[in-house]
Design an enzyme around this catalytic site. Sequence first.
Site: not given
Length: 269
Positions: A187, A51, A89
């Site tokens: 999510e 992100s 990630d």
Amino acid sequence: MSIIKNDFEKMTITKIKKSKNSKKLTMITAYDALFSNLFKDIADFILVGDSLNMSFAGKNDTLSATLEQMIYHTNAVCTGAPQAFVITDMPFGTYNTKEQALENAIKIYQQTNASAVKVEGGEDKAHIVKHLTSNSIAVVGHIGLMPQYVRSEGGYKVRGKTKEDEEQLIKDAIAIENAGAFCIVVEGVLSNVAQKITKCVDVPVIGIGAGNVTDGQVLVWSDMLGFFDEFKPKFVRRYLDGANLVKQAVNQYRNDVQNASFPSKEEEY
């Protein structure tokens, strides 16, 4: 009064698993030493999320993040929070095959002090997760709304709206757990479906946009602290008006420079 938890202790995979049904877990993103140092004694674990390219590089999605970027930022986070449980990630395009996934996960392990990696995907990625965990790589799964799938899915879509999708999400969670993931991020899923997912696996489920029925929560720090003010997802609660506070402070600095009140005599050598 101290804001630091008196009972804080470094998390381990064993402690994370034991927290199931007994303790709500707190995860937050960080991308540098400065903020990871602020979070290290508060959050149970820190996620170095892809992100970062949306929050700080102005990109429309996470797909442009590279392995080199993730390694660089993971090292910065680990420097600021050397005792924290740090998850990295695995960026888009770095785990298309199990061989590629292992090669890139080994690079993350060898070049950083990350405690685990995170992989997006359910049943379709279970063989990847299995190959990683079979080779001593700790893995966090990620199912539901998956940012790396945004282009193929045609946008960010809430999951679990149909019986078929609900059943698939449960299959995804079970497949990832069976493949060896010690934790799963869920999510953008309807809360009643997230609750079913949480109950169907024995590993902790960390929610984001999935209600309060999971075993914990994760948020992007710049969202929750109000630094990213271009868009606020429905699931984000802002705990600080960060953007306006910074603007006010910088404006005051400019005024002090212009009226020559900064630096003062006390701030001179």
